[in-house]
Design an enzyme around this catalytic site. Structure first.
Site, PDB file in Angstrom:
ATOM      1  N   GLU A 177      32.727  35.088  33.331  1.00 14.64           N
ATOM      2  CA  GLU A 177      33.469  34.395  32.276  1.00 14.64           C
ATOM      3  C   GLU A 177      32.751  33.105  31.913  1.00 14.64           C
ATOM      4  O   GLU A 177      32.257  32.389  32.787  1.00 14.64           O
ATOM      5  CB  GLU A 177      34.899  34.043  32.707  1.00 14.64           C
ATOM      6  CG  GLU A 177      35.857  35.202  32.815  1.00 14.64           C
ATOM      7  CD  GLU A 177      37.286  34.734  33.115  1.00 14.64           C
ATOM      8  OE1 GLU A 177      37.619  33.562  32.800  1.00 14.64           O
ATOM      9  OE2 GLU A 177      38.047  35.535  33.668  1.00 14.64           O
TER      10      GLU A 177
ATOM     11  N   GLU B 292      39.006  35.246  39.937  1.00 17.34           N
ATOM     12  CA  GLU B 292      39.140  33.824  40.238  1.00 17.34           C
ATOM     13  C   GLU B 292      40.015  33.540  41.468  1.00 17.34           C
ATOM     14  O   GLU B 292      41.036  32.859  41.381  1.00 17.34           O
ATOM     15  CB  GLU B 292      39.669  33.067  39.016  1.00 17.34           C
ATOM     16  CG  GLU B 292      38.678  33.072  37.866  1.00 17.34           C
ATOM     17  CD  GLU B 292      38.996  32.075  36.761  1.00 17.34           C
ATOM     18  OE1 GLU B 292      40.140  31.588  36.686  1.00 17.34           O
ATOM     19  OE2 GLU B 292      38.084  31.797  35.964  1.00 17.34           O
TER      20      GLU B 292
END
Length: 470
Positions: A290, A190
């Protein structure tokens, strides 16, 4: 028996025999990269470890965390995971297991102890692993899970932080270059580069460095802004897959409830297609690294069963979309204390009983971002300040990451950082009188045979583990 190294061929992952392999599984969050909502502490992992050191002393602190890492994933876990038909576990880790900030570029071989053990256990049950550096030197995003202690992602402004990350990946590549059960490397979790162009530039720098040591393993590359944006990505790298994270707001307490109506389902698909447009344009593998809702606790919510069924339905709707496009995926997450995991610690375990009053305080004060519930008490403090800031400085609303509004920026800086860290000693103090045996028993709360299975979630995952051919 392995069919050799996996590699990218167009929009598919294949093995050395040319068979298509669709990797589907979960992330082992909260293990070698601890997170506050996963195990219960406030703030950031390095603060939690420091507070436990202060309260317990060196011997007890090191004993507890080593046993925690051992019990969190054992052979029973691998066997159960494989029994669901799942074939890949994403292994998040914190760079601090391998390098100290005050002793940079000196490899800590001890970091491989539990990582090697879990990779080997997974291989025994024909489970691939993807190695995910979830926290990088300086912090690659403004959230708690980059473990920087602030909302400043310094990684992007300091070349030395980037060079240290490249050095560490070179060391990891040396260690795993001959292991075909490692499905590849996820260099940055991320990333949040405010200028956008520095992320693809970093990928262009790290790829040849890893390839010089390990020419075999796939690179799984997250998009920018929490794996959602592809600005300044103009080409694809060889043997690389590109990763989105596809959380749906309807899976969280502050979001709209999922009723399965056509408008909601079409919105899920539109969001997914927007995120994977870069991959579809370039005809490369799109990996959903995710996703997944959080779940309601029946001890705290009288309508938990109804809410959780809606969340299972939401998850099923998402998985149908991923089946349609035949993508690999990794749900978040495998194990926790009851927020989101496929399995979770028993509410009557020593760990949970010890921390339960503290968890109720965290929920009331919104010390955790993930899965937080609406709080009139906190809103009465944050909302007027956010309104004031937006009025006197409208440009503040454009602060990166732009998906965040002013309330989110304030919550991250004040409640989840400044205030949360101040509770670290209080949390550690819950264990100050524990003997070695009691610390071992607390850590054992995370063993598979002590945990509770979230059967509704696991049933859906198993049903979609193989996907469905179009």
């Amino acid at each position: 028996m392995s069919n050799g190294y996996l590699r990218v061929e167009g929009e598919k992952v294949i093995d050395e025999k040319g068979n298509t392999v669709i990797l589907r599984g979960a992330g082992l969050g909260g293990w070698m990269n601890m997170e506050n909502f996963i195990t219960g502490y406030p703030g950031h992992e390095f603060q939690h470890r420091a507070a436990m050191l202060q309260v317990l002393g060196k011997e007890k602190q090191e004993f507890f965390f080593d046993k925690f890492l051992e019990y969190f994933f054992m052979e029973d876990d691998a066997k159960f995971f494989a029994s669901l038909g799942l074939n890949c576990i994403r292994l998040p880790f914190n760079y601090r297991h391998f390098e100290d900030d005050m002793n940079p570029r000196v490899l800590k071989e001890s970091g491989f102890k539990h990582l090697d053990r879990v990779i080997d256990l997974c291989a025994k049950y024909n489970i691939y692993t993807i190695l995910d550096m979830h926290a990088l030197p300086g912090g690659q995003n403004p959230d708690w899970h980059s473990d920087s202690g602030s909302k400043y992602a310094a990684f992007w402004d300091h070349k030395d932080f980037q060079d240290r990350a490249i050095w560490l990946w070179e060391e990891i590549a040396k260690h795993y270059k001959s292991n075909p059960w490692v499905a590849g490397y996820n260099p940055i979790n991320e990333p949040c580069d405010e200028l956008h162009y520095r992320l693809p530039a970093f990928y262009d720098r790290i790829e040849p460095k890893i390839r010089a040591i390990d020419p075999h393993h796939i690179l799984w590359l997250d998009g920018n802004t929490f794996a959602m944006e592809w600005k300044h990505f103009e080409h694809v790298l060889p043997n690389a897959a590109y990763s989105i994270h596809d959380y749906a707001a309807m899976g969280f307490p502050t979001g709209e409830r999922f009723k399965g109506i056509p408008e909601q389902i079409s919105s899920l698909e539109r969001t997914f297609l927007r995120k994977v447009a870069f991959m579809q344009t370039h005809k490369v593998v799109a990996w959903n690294g995710e996703f997944g809702p959080v779940y309601s606790d029946p001890r705290m919510d009288s309508n938990a069963a109804e809410i959780n069924q809606e969340r299972y339905n939401l998850l099923g709707a998402q998985l149908k979309i991923y089946d349609k496009y035949q993508i690999p995926w990794s749900i978040w997450l495998y194990k926790d204390i009851g927020v989101q995991g496929m399995i979770y610690t028993d509410p009557d375990s020593l760990w949970n009983k010890t921390i339960q009053p503290f968890l109720e305080k965290k929920r009331r004060l919104q010390l955790d971002s993930w899965g937080k519930y609406p709080s009139p008490e906190i809103a009465s403090v944050i909302d007027p300040l956010a309104k004031f800031i937006d009025e006197v400085c409208p440009e503040a609303a454009n602060t990166y990451p732009t998906p965040w509004n002013t309330q989110r920026h304030l919550a991250r800086a004040v409640m989840e950082t400044f205030m949360a860290q101040a509770f670290a000693i209080e949390f550690a103090g819950l264990f100050k009188d524990f003997s070695m045996e009691e610390l071992d028993e607390a850590a054992k709360s995370f063993r598979f045979n002590r945990c509770v299975q979230r059967k509704g979630l696991n049933k859906i995952m198993s049903e979609h583990a193989k996907g469905r051919e179009q």
